[in-house]
Design a protein around this motif. Structure first.
Motif, short mmCIF file in Angstrom:
data_model
loop_
_atom_site.label_atom_id
_atom_site.label_comp_id
_atom_site.label_asym_id
_atom_site.label_seq_id
_atom_site.Cartn_x
_atom_site.Cartn_y
_atom_site.Cartn_z
N ALA A 188 -0.19 10.84 4.59
CA ALA A 188 -0.01 10.71 3.26
C ALA A 188 0.96 11.50 2.42
CB ALA A 188 -1.38 10.70 2.55
N SER A 201 -1.56 -1.92 1.30
CA SER A 201 -0.87 -1.44 0.16
C SER A 201 -1.69 -1.00 -1.00
CB SER A 201 0.29 -2.17 -0.15
OG SER A 201 0.88 -1.85 -1.43
N ARG A 203 -2.08 3.03 -2.99
CA ARG A 203 -1.31 4.26 -3.65
C ARG A 203 -0.16 4.59 -2.47
NH1 ARG A 203 -3.49 9.98 -4.91
NH2 ARG A 203 -1.67 11.30 -4.79
N HIS A 204 -0.35 4.13 -1.18
CA HIS A 204 0.65 4.35 -0.09
C HIS A 204 0.67 2.83 0.79
CE1 HIS A 204 0.91 8.70 -0.64
NE2 HIS A 204 -0.38 8.62 -0.62
N LYS A 205 1.63 2.73 1.31
CA LYS A 205 1.75 1.73 2.34
C LYS A 205 1.30 1.97 3.90
CE LYS A 205 5.11 -1.22 -0.35
NZ LYS A 205 4.32 -1.87 -1.19
#
Lengths: 242, 404
Positions: free
Chosen positions: B194, B100, B102-104
């Motif tokens: 993303a 985790s 900015r994105h997971k």
């Protein structure tokens, strides 16, 4: 110069042996270029066999059939096909058009088998269809046309390649009187233009339109007369029918 | 040309029946195409993976059914030093982790020591690989492929960035110390994932010190039952043989067959065996289907010839030779199977495409496969068309004209 059609002592025997049927029994018949001959006979008289023979659809059991100076009585299937293609234009009682093809495509068919190039073929087909008055129905299929129109397509198909002989087998047999008259008119006009026409029929009224009437029964030619009453118009035919 | 046109017309005339006739051919060709495309895709993908494996090191596994012994990280390093045919050895500890930033994303964590740098094409494009010190001390560092960084941070400038890794229910903060090269295509795809415009179909692999994972599993530096050695080029066989012997003598497992070497050659052989069996089975199904399809074509063409007896008579009376009729019907049956072949090809490739979505290898359309389909399907049509076409060609024109 020889005759156009020269049938010499031709016999056709089906089922040789015990139950043999002599469909043609020593028949002799000559037809010159430009004649209009009706061959008349009842069913079973042998007229269909004679017409098949004249049309190179069948070969005689004995005797000789000279067509255009060629002996066509002992030809192979393929040779007969070529002769039919070159020499004979068929007009059948049942029209015999191919249902999946348009009028023009039907007329082009014999030209395809002759190997005529596409452009020339189309021109010939269009000319022939115009000649029988169907210039506006060239894209129609047989199912979209009346019987008379279908028979006119068949005539166009028969004359498109300008064969020396037109062989019409009961051409009006499936038509009403109005259409019959039209068809007979067209055939007579084609004769006037110089074509040799052989008309096979059981109907004396139709036979009377021809200049020469050959009567056949039991596989033999009974009479072969010049018809003095040969009429240029369709009137005699009409009268006879009534 | 005229024959082709008229054959088309007659196929169109009997659209429904033509399609049913084609079905057998469609199924046959579709299965041929599917097996070819999947087989080729699988070969190149798995072959590529096996190739990676070859350069990526040989995996040595202690068979848990035969021994309960295990190694420590230090012992693995020691084994590696005893193999002159190899650069070194690394423990192989893997875990499924959630990342985790900015994105997971979810990923596979591959735990090893600094020798992992010798495996496959791990070209470090930014930063560095973790060192011996970090490998043994359980440092919270990681090396990411560029594509993975793109998915996680939305950028490939990720050296020095921190993300949270959750493994076995425990979370920890990890610093990115290096990036290894990804293909341009993979990076583009990673950006799309993303952005949310594409769904990820496989998990990326990140590289962390093995101690980081064993710590989270509660046994730092111990309990290692699987490790890798990184052989010199062309010395795989000697390296695996020696590694096996060294390991066996170290653990006293000689003659117990408890040390398994997963070499490239043995896996390739297994893979090829499986692929060959699958190919054979599908080829058999395809052959049966094409045979049945061909008989179907013969059947329908025979019916069609009978139905069109009158047409054949007409054509003959107009001067069609035996060969013209023969050709007409042969072309018609060849065209039916050819169209069937093309539909089958499209169906086959669609099927391959769907299958490849689940199995993550790309379908391959090769020109020679297309040529094969054209050849197979048209020759089926020609072969099975011979009988009905001969029947048509040999008809007597008088009888044919009389046919109602």
């Amino acid at each position: 110069m020889g005759k156009l059609v020269d049938v010499i002592d031709v016999s056709k025997i089906y089922n040789p042996g015990e139950n043999e049927v002599r469909a043609l029994d020593h028949v002799n018949l000559s037809i010159d270029t430009g004649e209009f001959v009706a061959i008349i006979g009842q069913s079973g008289s042998g007229k269909s066999t004679l017409m098949n023979m004249l049309g190179c659809l069948d070969t005689p059991t004995s005797g000789t059939y000279m067509l255009h100076g060629m002996d066509v009585s002992h030809m192979t299937d393929n040779e007969q096909s070529d002769v039919r293609n070159r020499e004979i234009g068929f007009i059948f009682q049942g029209f015999n058009l191919i249902q999946s093809l348009t009028a023009q495509e039907n007329v082009e068919l014999p030209l395809i088998y002759r190997g005529v190039p596409k452009k020339e073929r189309q021109e010939l087909a269009v000319t022939a269809l115009q000649r029988v008055g169907l210039g506006k129905r060239m894209d129609h299929r047989p199912t979209e046309m009346s019987g008379g129109q279908q028979q006119r397509v068949a005539i166009a198909r028969a004359i498109a390649q300008a064969p020396p002989i037109l062989l019409a087998d009961e051409p009006t047999g499936n038509l009403d009187s109005g259409s019959s008259r039209e068809i007979i008119e067209i055939i007579k006009n084609l004769h006037k233009e110089g074509r040799t026409v052989i008309l096979i029929t059981h109907d004396p009224g139709i036979a009377k339109q021809a200049k020469r009437i050959v009567t056949i029964s039991d596989g033999r030619i009974q009479s072969d007369i010049i018809n003095p009453d040969a009429d240029v118009s369709g009137e005699a035919y009409e009268k006879n029918r009534e | 040309m005229e024959y082709v046109k008229s054959a088309f017309a007659s196929i169109k005339e009997n659209r429904g029946r033509s399609f049913l006739t084609m079905l057998g051919i469609i199924i046959g060709i579709a299965s041929v195409i599917t097996i070819l495309a999947i087989g080729n895709g699988m070969k190149s993908t798995v072959g590529g993976e096996l190739n990676d494996m070859q350069t990526g090191g040989i995996t040595i596994v202690l068979n848990g059914k035969k021994t309960d012994k295990h190694l420590t990280g230090a012992e693995v390093r020691e084994i590696g030093e005893k193999i002159p045919e190899a650069y070194g050895a690394s423990p192989s500890v893997t875990g499924f982790v959630d990342l985790s930033a900015r994105h997971k994303i979810s990923a596979n964590a591959s735990g090893g020591n600094e020798n992992v740098i010798y495996s496959q094409n791990k070209e470090v494009v930014a930063g560095r690989f973790f060192n011996t010190e970090e490998a043994e001390s359980g440092s919270a560092v990681a090396v990411l492929p560029q594509a993975c960084a793109a998915m996680l941070f939305g950028s490939t400038r990720a050296v020095g960035k921190i993300f949270e890794m959750t493994v076995n229910g425990k979370s920890m903060e990890i610093t990115v110390v290096g990036l290894i090269k990804s293909e341009e295509k993979e990076i583009e795809q990673a950006y799309r994932i993303a952005n949310g415009t594409e769904v990820s179909s496989s998990y990326p692999t990140i590289y962390v010190p093995y101690t980081l994972l064993t710590q989270s599993f509660g046994s730092p530096g111990e309990n290692i039952t699987s490790f890798k050695i990184f052989p010199h080029p062309n010395e795989q066989d000697a390296a695996s043989l020696r590694t096996r012997r060294v390991t066996e003598s170290l653990l006293g497992l000689r003659g117990q067959d408890a040390v398994t070497v997963q070499s490239y050659a043995s896996m390739l052989e297994t893979f090829n065996k499986i692929l060959n069996v699958v190919t054979l089975v599908v080829a058999f199904v395809a052959a049966i289907s094409l045979l049945v399809g061909g008989i179907g074509v013969m059947n329908i063409m025979t019916v069609s010839v009978t139905e069109r007896t009158r047409e054949i008579g007409i054509r003959k009376s107009l001067g069609a030779r035996t060969s013209s009729i023969l050709l007409q019907f042969l072309i018609e049956s060849a065209l039916i199977t050819l169209i069937g072949g093309f539909i089958g090809m499209i169906a086959g490739y669609s099927l391959t495409f769907i299958v490849s979505k689940f199995m993550s290898f790309p379908p391959k359309i090769r020109l020679e496969d297309v040529a094969l389909v054209v050849a197979i399907s048209s020759s089926i049509g020609l072969f099975f068309g011979i009988y009905p076409a001969l029947r048509a060609a040999k008809m007597n024109p008088i009888e044919a004209l009389r046919y109602e």
